[in-house]
Design a protein around this motif. Sequence first.
Motif, PDB file in Angstrom:
ATOM      1  N   GLY A  32       6.455   1.543   3.443  1.00 28.49           N
ATOM      2  CA  GLY A  32       5.621   0.380   3.186  1.00 28.49           C
ATOM      3  C   GLY A  32       4.962  -0.071   4.476  1.00 28.49           C
ATOM      4  O   GLY A  32       5.310   0.400   5.565  1.00 28.49           O
ATOM      5  N   CYS A  33       3.995  -0.974   4.350  1.00 26.53           N
ATOM      6  CA  CYS A  33       3.286  -1.430   5.551  1.00 26.53           C
ATOM      7  C   CYS A  33       2.797  -2.861   5.366  1.00 26.53           C
ATOM      8  O   CYS A  33       2.234  -3.212   4.321  1.00 26.53           O
ATOM      9  CB  CYS A  33       2.104  -0.509   5.857  1.00 26.53           C
ATOM     10  SG  CYS A  33       1.280  -0.894   7.424  1.00 26.53           S
ATOM     11  N   GLN A  34       2.993  -3.667   6.394  1.00 22.22           N
ATOM     12  CA  GLN A  34       2.588  -5.072   6.349  1.00 22.22           C
ATOM     13  C   GLN A  34       1.102  -5.278   6.612  1.00 22.22           C
ATOM     14  O   GLN A  34       0.587  -6.366   6.372  1.00 22.22           O
ATOM     15  CB  GLN A  34       3.406  -5.870   7.373  1.00 22.22           C
ATOM     16  CG  GLN A  34       4.884  -5.978   7.022  1.00 22.22           C
ATOM     17  CD  GLN A  34       5.688  -6.611   8.137  1.00 22.22           C
ATOM     18  OE1 GLN A  34       5.685  -6.128   9.264  1.00 22.22           O
ATOM     19  NE2 GLN A  34       6.377  -7.706   7.829  1.00 22.22           N
ATOM     20  N   HIS A  35       0.411  -4.281   7.092  1.00 19.91           N
ATOM     21  CA  HIS A  35      -1.011  -4.459   7.387  1.00 19.91           C
ATOM     22  C   HIS A  35      -1.854  -4.560   6.121  1.00 19.91           C
ATOM     23  O   HIS A  35      -2.930  -5.151   6.133  1.00 19.91           O
ATOM     24  CB  HIS A  35      -1.510  -3.326   8.287  1.00 19.91           C
ATOM     25  CG  HIS A  35      -1.076  -3.475   9.706  1.00 19.91           C
ATOM     26  ND1 HIS A  35      -1.309  -2.514  10.671  1.00 19.91           N
ATOM     27  CD2 HIS A  35      -0.425  -4.482  10.342  1.00 19.91           C
ATOM     28  CE1 HIS A  35      -0.818  -2.927  11.833  1.00 19.91           C
ATOM     29  NE2 HIS A  35      -0.273  -4.109  11.654  1.00 19.91           N
ATOM     30  N   TYR A  39      -7.781  -0.073   1.656  1.00 17.37           N
ATOM     31  CA  TYR A  39      -8.160   1.313   1.371  1.00 17.37           C
ATOM     32  C   TYR A  39      -7.020   2.310   1.598  1.00 17.37           C
ATOM     33  O   TYR A  39      -7.221   3.515   1.466  1.00 17.37           O
ATOM     34  CB  TYR A  39      -9.337   1.714   2.268  1.00 17.37           C
ATOM     35  CG  TYR A  39      -9.102   1.387   3.732  1.00 17.37           C
ATOM     36  CD1 TYR A  39      -8.227   2.133   4.513  1.00 17.37           C
ATOM     37  CD2 TYR A  39      -9.738   0.299   4.329  1.00 17.37           C
ATOM     38  CE1 TYR A  39      -7.990   1.821   5.839  1.00 17.37           C
ATOM     39  CE2 TYR A  39      -9.509  -0.024   5.660  1.00 17.37           C
ATOM     40  CZ  TYR A  39      -8.635   0.746   6.409  1.00 17.37           C
ATOM     41  OH  TYR A  39      -8.392   0.423   7.722  1.00 17.37           O
ATOM     42  N   CYS A  40      -5.836   1.862   1.932  1.00 14.16           N
ATOM     43  CA  CYS A  40      -4.777   2.751   2.424  1.00 14.16           C
ATOM     44  C   CYS A  40      -4.396   3.841   1.425  1.00 14.16           C
ATOM     45  O   CYS A  40      -4.011   3.563   0.284  1.00 14.16           O
ATOM     46  CB  CYS A  40      -3.544   1.938   2.794  1.00 14.16           C
ATOM     47  SG  CYS A  40      -2.247   2.956   3.537  1.00 14.16           S
ATOM     48  N   ASP A  41      -4.460   5.086   1.882  1.00 19.17           N
ATOM     49  CA  ASP A  41      -4.129   6.242   1.048  1.00 19.17           C
ATOM     50  C   ASP A  41      -2.640   6.319   0.728  1.00 19.17           C
ATOM     51  O   ASP A  41      -2.234   6.981  -0.233  1.00 19.17           O
ATOM     52  CB  ASP A  41      -4.574   7.524   1.764  1.00 19.17           C
ATOM     53  CG  ASP A  41      -4.335   8.770   0.931  1.00 19.17           C
ATOM     54  OD1 ASP A  41      -4.999   8.919  -0.104  1.00 19.17           O
ATOM     55  OD2 ASP A  41      -3.469   9.586   1.312  1.00 19.17           O
ATOM     56  N   SER A  42      -1.808   5.638   1.504  1.00 17.60           N
ATOM     57  CA  SER A  42      -0.359   5.712   1.290  1.00 17.60           C
ATOM     58  C   SER A  42       0.085   5.058  -0.016  1.00 17.60           C
ATOM     59  O   SER A  42       1.247   5.184  -0.405  1.00 17.60           O
ATOM     60  CB  SER A  42       0.384   5.063   2.466  1.00 17.60           C
ATOM     61  OG  SER A  42       0.160   5.792   3.652  1.00 17.60           O
ATOM     62  N   ARG A  43      -0.824   4.363  -0.695  1.00 16.14           N
ATOM     63  CA  ARG A  43      -0.507   3.824  -2.019  1.00 16.14           C
ATOM     64  C   ARG A  43      -0.568   4.899  -3.108  1.00 16.14           C
ATOM     65  O   ARG A  43      -0.179   4.644  -4.249  1.00 16.14           O
ATOM     66  CB  ARG A  43      -1.471   2.696  -2.389  1.00 16.14           C
ATOM     67  CG  ARG A  43      -1.256   1.415  -1.620  1.00 16.14           C
ATOM     68  CD  ARG A  43      -2.070   0.268  -2.205  1.00 16.14           C
ATOM     69  NE  ARG A  43      -1.861  -0.951  -1.427  1.00 16.14           N
ATOM     70  CZ  ARG A  43      -2.533  -1.257  -0.337  1.00 16.14           C
ATOM     71  NH1 ARG A  43      -3.479  -0.437   0.095  1.00 16.14           N
ATOM     72  NH2 ARG A  43      -2.280  -2.363   0.332  1.00 16.14           N
ATOM     73  N   PHE A  52       4.392  -1.005  -2.223  1.00 19.19           N
ATOM     74  CA  PHE A  52       3.973  -0.802  -0.840  1.00 19.19           C
ATOM     75  C   PHE A  52       4.118  -2.069  -0.002  1.00 19.19           C
ATOM     76  O   PHE A  52       4.108  -2.015   1.225  1.00 19.19           O
ATOM     77  CB  PHE A  52       2.520  -0.315  -0.812  1.00 19.19           C
ATOM     78  CG  PHE A  52       2.140   0.387   0.453  1.00 19.19           C
ATOM     79  CD1 PHE A  52       2.774   1.557   0.838  1.00 19.19           C
ATOM     80  CD2 PHE A  52       1.140  -0.115   1.274  1.00 19.19           C
ATOM     81  CE1 PHE A  52       2.433   2.211   2.019  1.00 19.19           C
ATOM     82  CE2 PHE A  52       0.779   0.528   2.452  1.00 19.19           C
ATOM     83  CZ  PHE A  52       1.433   1.696   2.821  1.00 19.19           C
ATOM     84  N   THR A  53       4.256  -3.217  -0.663  1.00 20.52           N
ATOM     85  CA  THR A  53       4.417  -4.479   0.075  1.00 20.52           C
ATOM     86  C   THR A  53       5.868  -4.723   0.471  1.00 20.52           C
ATOM     87  O   THR A  53       6.147  -5.581   1.313  1.00 20.52           O
ATOM     88  CB  THR A  53       3.932  -5.673  -0.769  1.00 20.52           C
ATOM     89  OG1 THR A  53       4.747  -5.790  -1.942  1.00 20.52           O
ATOM     90  CG2 THR A  53       2.480  -5.489  -1.183  1.00 20.52           C
TER      91      THR A  53
END
Length: 289
Positions: A32-35, A39-43, A52-53
């Motif tokens: 996951g990522c706090q940023h 557009y993040c592909d990691s979703r 992801f949150t």
Amino acid sequence: MEKIQAKSILSKLKNAPDSWFGITYNMNLYRGCQHQCIYCDSRSECYRIADFTNIQIKENALSLLELELKKKRLKATIGTGSMNDPYMPVEKQIELTRNALRLIYQHRFPVHVITKSALVVRDVDMLKDISHTYTAVSITITTADDSLSRIIEPGAPVTSERLHALKALSEAGIYCGVLIMPVLPFITDTAQNIRSIVEQSAKAGAHYMMAAMGVTLRDRQRDYYYQKLDRYFPGLVPKYQARFGEQYMAAIPDAYGMQSSFNDLCHSMGMATQMKFYTPPTPQQLSLF
């Protein structure tokens, strides 16, 4: 936020080193990522991150990393920043990235850090130590406009803060540069935006710049991105659907021309458009005489 146990911490790329970043091993200390970049592909579904949150801290990451570094025969570049940002806000307290860098230094591995965060400057001392082997830090900047960066990258430091970090890294002697990735069609794909990022990056001391003239779009990632477009850029989703349909790669209009102009501009300002990768030391032959 929760703590989890990881099975491994370094994953070797299939066609290593990769041609963009020179990375052989990926290292992700969190999930996951706090940023929360829109557009993040990691979703994407293929990464199997349900929420992801929800930030998951790999509690055993450092012990795993030390074991894996000891076992690796091939000393090649470790990359961090592929699935999440290694310097997202939680890192300020947890310090997984800083302690991982210490282990990387102790085992004499090269490293390439990719981040949007000014927090990377905290670890200049460790990065300088590793640079005796090889260090690269790439700062991702997608827009020259702080107000726009707050919309498309709401949890990340704004562009001006990243440029200050870039300047600090460069002045400290760290090999560093800028990634304009992605370039969002009809949002950040203007010649003025690209030129401004290049000019400001050159002024801050970037050694190299690389750009990807488009954005990936697939399954959950596309759905999330389109939701945000509807909210912040009304009327843009139909334009995307008409132009890109179900394509994975959504290239900006005149991507080739923009790439050519970008390359020329970077070179005119003394910046490379490809990175220098880690080169293993050449074994010295013993002389018979």
